[in-house]
Motif scaffolding. Sequence first.
Motif, PDB file in Angstrom:
ATOM      1  N   VAL A  28     -44.673  -6.731 -74.189  1.00  0.00           N
ATOM      2  CA  VAL A  28     -44.473  -6.019 -72.926  1.00  0.00           C
ATOM      3  C   VAL A  28     -43.882  -6.918 -71.845  1.00  0.00           C
ATOM      4  O   VAL A  28     -43.762  -6.505 -70.692  1.00  0.00           O
ATOM      5  CB  VAL A  28     -45.791  -5.376 -72.437  1.00  0.00           C
ATOM      6  CG1 VAL A  28     -46.273  -4.318 -73.417  1.00  0.00           C
ATOM      7  CG2 VAL A  28     -46.859  -6.438 -72.200  1.00  0.00           C
ATOM      8  N   GLY A  29     -43.503  -8.137 -72.215  1.00  0.00           N
ATOM      9  CA  GLY A  29     -42.877  -9.050 -71.258  1.00  0.00           C
ATOM     10  C   GLY A  29     -41.964  -9.999 -72.003  1.00  0.00           C
ATOM     11  O   GLY A  29     -41.891  -9.949 -73.235  1.00  0.00           O
ATOM     12  N   SER A  30     -41.289 -10.847 -71.273  1.00  0.00           N
ATOM     13  CA  SER A  30     -40.376 -11.816 -71.888  1.00  0.00           C
ATOM     14  C   SER A  30     -40.912 -13.230 -71.699  1.00  0.00           C
ATOM     15  O   SER A  30     -41.738 -13.473 -70.830  1.00  0.00           O
ATOM     16  CB  SER A  30     -38.984 -11.689 -71.264  1.00  0.00           C
ATOM     17  OG  SER A  30     -38.470 -10.381 -71.491  1.00  0.00           O
ATOM     18  N   ASN A  31     -40.445 -14.128 -72.526  1.00  0.00           N
ATOM     19  CA  ASN A  31     -40.896 -15.525 -72.444  1.00  0.00           C
ATOM     20  C   ASN A  31     -39.932 -16.390 -73.225  1.00  0.00           C
ATOM     21  O   ASN A  31     -39.045 -15.868 -73.903  1.00  0.00           O
ATOM     22  CB  ASN A  31     -42.325 -15.671 -73.018  1.00  0.00           C
ATOM     23  CG  ASN A  31     -42.479 -15.098 -74.405  1.00  0.00           C
ATOM     24  OD1 ASN A  31     -42.722 -13.905 -74.574  1.00  0.00           O
ATOM     25  ND2 ASN A  31     -42.291 -15.935 -75.408  1.00  0.00           N
ATOM     26  N   ASN A  32     -40.097 -17.690 -73.128  1.00  0.00           N
ATOM     27  CA  ASN A  32     -39.249 -18.574 -73.924  1.00  0.00           C
ATOM     28  C   ASN A  32     -39.828 -18.799 -75.304  1.00  0.00           C
ATOM     29  O   ASN A  32     -41.044 -18.784 -75.505  1.00  0.00           O
ATOM     30  CB  ASN A  32     -39.035 -19.912 -73.205  1.00  0.00           C
ATOM     31  CG  ASN A  32     -37.904 -19.831 -72.193  1.00  0.00           C
ATOM     32  OD1 ASN A  32     -37.273 -18.785 -72.035  1.00  0.00           O
ATOM     33  ND2 ASN A  32     -37.635 -20.925 -71.506  1.00  0.00           N
TER      34      ASN A  32
ATOM     35  N   GLU B 213     -36.384 -11.876 -75.538  1.00  0.00           N
ATOM     36  CA  GLU B 213     -36.017 -10.851 -74.570  1.00  0.00           C
ATOM     37  C   GLU B 213     -36.673  -9.513 -74.856  1.00  0.00           C
ATOM     38  O   GLU B 213     -36.402  -8.888 -75.877  1.00  0.00           O
ATOM     39  CB  GLU B 213     -34.497 -10.651 -74.588  1.00  0.00           C
ATOM     40  CG  GLU B 213     -33.748 -11.872 -74.126  1.00  0.00           C
ATOM     41  CD  GLU B 213     -32.260 -11.598 -73.983  1.00  0.00           C
ATOM     42  OE1 GLU B 213     -31.899 -10.555 -73.413  1.00  0.00           O
ATOM     43  OE2 GLU B 213     -31.464 -12.425 -74.473  1.00  0.00           O
ATOM     44  N   ASN B 214     -37.481  -9.091 -73.920  1.00  0.00           N
ATOM     45  CA  ASN B 214     -38.092  -7.758 -73.974  1.00  0.00           C
ATOM     46  C   ASN B 214     -37.875  -7.088 -72.621  1.00  0.00           C
ATOM     47  O   ASN B 214     -38.793  -7.011 -71.803  1.00  0.00           O
ATOM     48  CB  ASN B 214     -39.584  -7.883 -74.289  1.00  0.00           C
ATOM     49  CG  ASN B 214     -39.820  -8.443 -75.675  1.00  0.00           C
ATOM     50  OD1 ASN B 214     -39.579  -7.773 -76.674  1.00  0.00           O
ATOM     51  ND2 ASN B 214     -40.252  -9.692 -75.751  1.00  0.00           N
ATOM     52  N   PRO B 215     -36.649  -6.628 -72.361  1.00  0.00           N
ATOM     53  CA  PRO B 215     -36.354  -6.044 -71.049  1.00  0.00           C
ATOM     54  C   PRO B 215     -37.190  -4.784 -70.817  1.00  0.00           C
ATOM     55  O   PRO B 215     -37.578  -4.098 -71.776  1.00  0.00           O
ATOM     56  CB  PRO B 215     -34.859  -5.722 -71.124  1.00  0.00           C
ATOM     57  CG  PRO B 215     -34.496  -5.768 -72.566  1.00  0.00           C
ATOM     58  CD  PRO B 215     -35.493  -6.651 -73.259  1.00  0.00           C
TER      59      PRO B 215
END
Lengths: 226, 226
Positions: free
Chosen positions: B109-113, B120-122
């Motif tokens: 439900v979110g993005s991270n490295n 990428e989870n826009p």
Amino acid sequence: MSKPCIICVAITGSVATKENNPAVPITVAEQLESIHESFEAGAAIAHCHVRNDDGTPSSDPEKFARLGEGIRKHCPGMIVQFSTGGRSGAGAARGGMLPLSPDMASLSVGSNNFPTRVYENPPDLVDWLAGEMRTYHVKPEIEAFDLSHIHQAVAMNRDGRIPGRLYVQFVMGVKNAMPVDRDVFDYYRKTIARLAPEADWCAAGIGRHQLTVNEWCIAEGGHTRT
Amino acid sequence: MSKPCIICVAITGSVATKENNPAVPITVAEQLESIHESFEAGAAIAHCHVRNDDGTPSSDPEKFARLGEGIRKHCPGMIVQFSTGGRSGAGAARGGMLPLSPDMASLSVGSNNFPTRVYENPPDLVDWLAGEMRTYHVKPEIEAFDLSHIHQAVAMNRDGRIPGRLYVQFVMGVKNAMPVDRDVFDYYRKTIARLAPEADWCAAGIGRHQLTVNEWCIAEGGHTRT
Ligand SMILES: [Zn+2]
Ligand SMILES: [Zn+2]
Ligand SMILES: [Zn+2]
Ligand SMILES: [Zn+2]
């Protein structure tokens, strides 16, 4: 013994336009006037974005140069902090102003969601921006949009990619990123105290949360962003 | 009263190949054999990725269909969980197997490295995947790579985008994301207890940290991923 509270003024940001608020300073001359007022009111750091003439975000080094020179001339002793944030450009363009050697620049060390998109800070870009900051003696302000960003900053501090004393800003209240939450704010502080007790920290609440977060910062001995 | 501990088995993941470990199951037949062994050893959930014949990640719904049917046949009662993770495809292709109505599917439900790139989870993809899961009655397992992902899952639960009882997995030990850290693990648990006390949670430690995190989970009453 209490530390002085550093007030950091972000006069423009990269999103609000004249249509949202006619008082938003857009041109370098308008920005300088606004920064000078903040300086006289006690702000110590000017967090700077630049804009194109139509108000859209820019990362033009020439505009940053004029803004930095103006601050040095009109606000002696004020700390100049340039934004390398991703709203103003993509990839290496985000660091194109670092050779101007501002006192500080913002640095994101992780990725997260923004209201409608991914705020992309891929590992190689983070490392390149941190390297440019070392080359040009620019002190990073770490923009922590999430908890792992604090851990990543500490790791980069320990391995030398971010030398010296860490300066971390907690950013709260951006939709789809970390909300404004007092428990998280306290845990961020505890994490800094545990992993990097020498570090300075400040916090920014976005939009309507700004004053709430300012009050938390001042009460807890952090610096603050307006 | 203690809850039963659910053991979730991730037999393949999306990264390791036969070159790393000849025992990694790649074909659907190899995967079924491995899941069946885990089932007989007590695993309740099969977390499934599928692969192309050359071992690279795939999100082919036909492969997922064969795997799901095989599990239903050979491991009666085992919960089938398909991965919608971003290593196996981009955009909507990540949810192409949801019309198969597996019992569960992973949901970021979110993005991270990640180690070398942005995961990428826009926001619009997250909302679309959550919508497909509602349509096909698939229970999401939230993959929390960072603290704000727990807050985002709670917000989506409250506004109905994720109906029912939350099931959250803490993922720790991915380079450039959240490290394996006991204090963070405890704060994740406290955050769940504060914001979504009914939620189930489990945790996954990546690579060499797997057993450490399994032990923390079992001791603290969470479910666990192997
Ligand atoms: Zn600041
Ligand atoms: Zn800024
Ligand atoms: Zn699990
Ligand atoms: Zn997986």
